[in-house]
Design an enzyme around this catalytic site. Sequence first.
Site, PDB file in Angstrom:
ATOM      1  N   CYS A 116     -22.848  -2.875 -23.984  1.00 34.58           N
ATOM      2  CA  CYS A 116     -22.383  -4.253 -24.041  1.00 34.58           C
ATOM      3  C   CYS A 116     -20.863  -4.218 -24.080  1.00 34.58           C
ATOM      4  O   CYS A 116     -20.269  -3.166 -23.851  1.00 34.58           O
ATOM      5  CB  CYS A 116     -22.986  -5.014 -25.223  1.00 34.58           C
ATOM      6  SG  CYS A 116     -22.466  -4.454 -26.848  1.00 34.58           S
ATOM      7  N   CYS A 175     -22.666  -5.478 -31.354  1.00 35.26           N
ATOM      8  CA  CYS A 175     -23.780  -6.393 -31.632  1.00 35.26           C
ATOM      9  C   CYS A 175     -24.995  -6.090 -30.752  1.00 35.26           C
ATOM     10  O   CYS A 175     -25.997  -5.571 -31.233  1.00 35.26           O
ATOM     11  CB  CYS A 175     -23.354  -7.853 -31.550  1.00 35.26           C
ATOM     12  SG  CYS A 175     -22.622  -8.351 -29.988  1.00 35.26           S
ATOM     13  N   ARG A 176     -24.928  -6.378 -29.476  1.00 36.88           N
ATOM     14  CA  ARG A 176     -26.117  -6.272 -28.630  1.00 36.88           C
ATOM     15  C   ARG A 176     -26.595  -4.838 -28.406  1.00 36.88           C
ATOM     16  O   ARG A 176     -27.777  -4.533 -28.582  1.00 36.88           O
ATOM     17  CB  ARG A 176     -25.866  -6.947 -27.279  1.00 36.88           C
ATOM     18  CG  ARG A 176     -25.664  -8.448 -27.408  1.00 36.88           C
ATOM     19  CD  ARG A 176     -25.278  -9.090 -26.108  1.00 36.88           C
ATOM     20  NE  ARG A 176     -23.904  -8.701 -25.747  1.00 36.88           N
ATOM     21  CZ  ARG A 176     -23.327  -9.016 -24.600  1.00 36.88           C
ATOM     22  NH1 ARG A 176     -23.999  -9.682 -23.678  1.00 36.88           N
ATOM     23  NH2 ARG A 176     -22.081  -8.665 -24.358  1.00 36.88           N
ATOM     24  N   SER A 177     -25.696  -3.954 -28.006  1.00 35.41           N
ATOM     25  CA  SER A 177     -26.151  -2.593 -27.710  1.00 35.41           C
ATOM     26  C   SER A 177     -26.553  -1.820 -28.970  1.00 35.41           C
ATOM     27  O   SER A 177     -27.554  -1.097 -28.941  1.00 35.41           O
ATOM     28  CB  SER A 177     -25.131  -1.833 -26.851  1.00 35.41           C
ATOM     29  OG  SER A 177     -23.858  -1.811 -27.418  1.00 35.41           O
ATOM     30  N   ASN A 215     -19.708  -3.073 -28.204  1.00 37.11           N
ATOM     31  CA  ASN A 215     -20.579  -2.106 -28.857  1.00 37.11           C
ATOM     32  C   ASN A 215     -20.678  -2.370 -30.358  1.00 37.11           C
ATOM     33  O   ASN A 215     -20.746  -1.459 -31.164  1.00 37.11           O
ATOM     34  CB  ASN A 215     -20.107  -0.678 -28.564  1.00 37.11           C
ATOM     35  CG  ASN A 215     -21.108   0.397 -28.968  1.00 37.11           C
ATOM     36  OD1 ASN A 215     -20.700   1.475 -29.352  1.00 37.11           O
ATOM     37  ND2 ASN A 215     -22.382   0.135 -28.879  1.00 37.11           N
ATOM     38  N   ASP A 257     -24.266 -13.021 -25.288  1.00 34.80           N
ATOM     39  CA  ASP A 257     -23.391 -12.671 -26.393  1.00 34.80           C
ATOM     40  C   ASP A 257     -23.737 -13.585 -27.571  1.00 34.80           C
ATOM     41  O   ASP A 257     -23.695 -14.802 -27.443  1.00 34.80           O
ATOM     42  CB  ASP A 257     -21.934 -12.873 -25.960  1.00 34.80           C
ATOM     43  CG  ASP A 257     -20.946 -12.310 -26.946  1.00 34.80           C
ATOM     44  OD1 ASP A 257     -21.211 -12.366 -28.169  1.00 34.80           O
ATOM     45  OD2 ASP A 257     -19.898 -11.816 -26.501  1.00 34.80           O
TER      46      ASP A 257
END
Length: 159
Positions: A9, A14-16, A12, A126
């Site tokens: 993401c 939150c999402r990943s 690096n 996001d």
Amino acid sequence: MTTKVLFVCMGNICRSPTAVGVLRRYLQIAGMSDLITVDSAGTHSERVGSPPDSRSISAAAKRRYDLRGLKARRVDQSDFEASHYVLAMDRVNLNYLQEKCPQGDRAKLGLLLDYAPKAKYREVPDPYYGGPEGFELVLDLVEQGSEGLLDHLRQKLGW
């Protein structure tokens, strides 16, 4: 040989990292942790060394995923060679990866939600634009993508 999955993401944080926590738990439950390693990286470097966002950690913990111990890092050229799957959370990050990836490794690139064709979304948004519910939506979508990816990996590895 171990199959390596890299989630990507922007920062690096939150999402990943959320995808790492989810897929690691799914692999543990499936008894496949020794066959597949999971990591994450970001396309931008302003958060390198930072832990995941506290809201990501909190949302993940409510569903029993552990993000502690993860630290943000930036994707680098060695990731393309070392990974079997390099999965972006959205098209912006996928485009970045396509620009940086050597021609011979481009087949490894994709979106996590390519593995969740029934998901309402095609990209993991996001969470910062969705308030507290944004972090829950990320988890919902990451779980769907991880389930599909796990099914794919089971078939590919004959498991």
